[in-house]
Scaffold this active site. Structure first.
Site, PDB file in Angstrom:
ATOM      1  N   LYS A 107      18.766   8.806  16.569  1.00 39.47           N
ATOM      2  CA  LYS A 107      18.600  10.224  16.213  1.00 39.47           C
ATOM      3  C   LYS A 107      19.617  11.078  16.973  1.00 39.47           C
ATOM      4  CE  LYS A 107      14.891  13.719  15.860  1.00 39.47           C
ATOM      5  NZ  LYS A 107      13.468  14.005  16.162  1.00 39.47           N
TER       6      LYS A 107
ATOM      7  N   SER B 208      10.669  15.479  12.091  1.00 40.24           N
ATOM      8  CA  SER B 208      12.083  15.762  12.103  1.00 40.24           C
ATOM      9  C   SER B 208      12.987  14.520  12.148  1.00 40.24           C
ATOM     10  CB  SER B 208      12.424  16.632  13.326  1.00 40.24           C
ATOM     11  OG  SER B 208      12.183  15.927  14.523  1.00 40.24           O
TER      12      SER B 208
ATOM     13  N   SER C 256       6.976  13.976  14.855  1.00 39.75           N
ATOM     14  CA  SER C 256       8.285  13.693  14.249  1.00 39.75           C
ATOM     15  C   SER C 256       8.700  12.226  14.171  1.00 39.75           C
ATOM     16  CB  SER C 256       9.375  14.469  14.974  1.00 39.75           C
ATOM     17  OG  SER C 256       9.413  15.773  14.482  1.00 39.75           O
TER      18      SER C 256
END
Ligand code: GLN
Length: 494
Positions: free
Chosen positions: A80, A155, A179
């Protein structure tokens, strides 16, 4: 023939041990898969192909020379883009950080390197991790590999989508209020939020510091456990890092579910807005646990329904404070103005998207002198009550279960005009975030449209090993094939 990108991390390690394949071949195969399908999915903000190939070659060289290699040697990993990588742009999917190249690696990145996981690229997210659909990225939305017209969740949508689309068997996400777990349920992957403090936050770009936690994505529980073992280390550079080492989750993984006391969270199963198909799939999974010898009981987390409003005060409050550092001087973007103040205002106006601005405004309001007690302090009291609810439930249960999210993947654009509808995705995820307890999402079925459904399993503080054991028992029993398929799926059109 099975392609390398279809294999698990465990299988890729075994094949290298047996000298059937090299790390370079594995990495090349995954890079080819990314090149062929990521234009449809949009999981990666940046593919680090050259570094990945060089790392793979180095692993192969060391193997050939009889030198040691790490526990994840040659396994591709999607990272990420909220974790600092030295010399590699780290954007948080924000214009504010465009062009920012950190001078150091996050601890997690160092540990992954030590384990010889091969980072193939940095993945998309909602800007500064604020969102539940990956549509708040300043660059582009990521699409769900099961249905390209739908969101992958957020997210950490990019990492989840990369793992589901077989761009990498492993992914790293972060979970502040769901997330990791929410994109895991929407993409049919396993996603684990460890106990708060279990994984170092050093080099993780701060969102809401009392909630932020790094964790793994994988296509199976053993792979997720393997990745968790590699990153869960005490770190003197993070003052909230837990000193106690992780109990080896591998050791207990195949013990089975017999004898486990499993509490079904009433407030989650009866939740308003819960899709009946999600409830049904979760109920069936609970029934399987009973058949596997678990003792299933009904439990209540009476304050859990207040988790969402409390979270959406605490989270923006911390975010507004953390994001004060983006002042046009220290990082990334700068838009000039006649005075310092005007420069800062112009920079922040141009650099932040709508959701980030919304959180900064809500948080600044909630923390302001006249309102602090009514909002922030009140939310902190609710947080304490929720933590006590969990403590009470874990006095009689080993694991709690319920849905991870109220629905399966929704179409792109469905909730972008309605922030509250977007926030409601997190209703089942945030209680464990507020309590700091570990939780994971396990795929347990699909809806009538073939979209994945995840069951959330929540454990007591430091209880990752039991959590993974329960999830593994269920995973083996269900034996689901989690390859995205159907006319809308990735790769369906060639
Ligand atoms: N969707 C939640 C939010 O927008 C969770 C985000 C996260 O966990 N990073 O706050």
């Amino acid at each position: 023939m099975t392609a390398l990108h279809q294999l698990s991390a465990h299988e890729l390690l075994a094949r290298q041990d047996a000298a059937e394949v090299t790390a370079r071949e594995i990495v090349d195969d995954h890079l080819a898969r990314i090149a062929a399908t990521d234009s449809d999915v949009g999981a990666f903000l940046r593919v680090t192909a050259d570094q990945a190939r060089a790392h793979a070659d180095d692993i192969d060289r060391r193997r050939a020379a009889g030198e040691p290699v790490g526990a994840l040697a040659g396994v591709p990993l999607a990272l990420k883009d909220i974790l600092a990588t030295r010399g590699v742009p780290t954007t948080c999917a924000s214009r504010m950080l465009e062009g920012y190249e950190p001078p150091y690696d996050a601890t997690v990145v160092e540990l992954l390197r030590e384990a010889d996981a091969v980072v193939v690229g940095k993945t998309n997210l909602d800007e500064f991790a604020m969102g539940s659909s990956c549509e708040n990225s300043a660059f582009w939305p990521t699409r769900n590999p099961w249905d390209l017209s739908r969101v992958p969740g957020g997210s950490s949508g990019g990492s989840a989508a990369a793992v589901a689309a077989q761009h990498a068997p492993l992914g790293i996400g972060t979970d502040t209020g769901g997330s990791i777990r929410q994109p895991a349920t929407l993409t049919g992957t396993v996603g684990v939020k460890p106990t708060y403090g279990r994984v170092s936050r050093f080099g993780l770009i701060a969102f809401a510091s009392s909630l932020d936690q790094v964790g793994p994505f994988a296509r199976s529980v053993p792979d997720a456990a393997l990745l968790l073992s590699a990153i869960a280390r005490p770190d003197p550079r993070d003052s909230t890092s837990i000193r106690k080492p992780l109990d080896d989750p591998q050791a207990q993984l195949d013990v089975g579910a017999a004898g486990l006391r499993v509490g079904v969270v009433r407030e989650f199963m009866e939740g308003e807005g819960l899709d009946p198909q999600v409830r049904e799939a979760c109920q069936q999974a609970v029934d399987r646990l009973t058949d596997l010898g678990a003792e299933v009981v009904d439990v209540s987390l009476p304050h859990a329904p207040y988790g969402l409003p409390a979270y959406y005060l605490i989270n923006p409050s911390e975010a507004s404070s953390n994001l004060a550092r983006y002042d046009g001087v220290r990082y990334g973007l700068r838009v000039d103005g006649p005075t310092t103040e005007a420069m800062m205002a112009a920079t922040r106006d141009a650099g932040f998207g709508a959701e980030v601005k919304r959180r900064i405004m809500i948080g600044t309001f909630a923390l302001s002198a006249g309102y602090f007690d009514a909002y922030y302090a009140q939310a902190q009291r609710v947080r304490t009550l929720i933590a006590r609810d969990f403590e009470a439930a874990f006095a009689s249960c080993d694991v709690l279960v319920g849905p991870t999210a109220p629905t399966t993947a929704f179409p792109l654009g469905d909730k972008t005009d309605d922030p509250l509808a977007m926030y409601l995705n997190d209703v089942y995820a945030v209680p464990a975030s507020l309590a700091g307890t570990p939780a994971l999402s396990l795929p347990v079925g699909t809806d009538a449209g073939g979209l994945p459904i995840g069951l959330q399993l929540m454990g007591p503080l430091l209880g990752e090993a039991t959590l993974l054991r329960a999830a593994r028992a269920l995973e083996v029993d269900l034996g689901l094939d989690l390859t995205p398929r159907g006319a809308q799926a990735v790769g369906a059109t060639g």
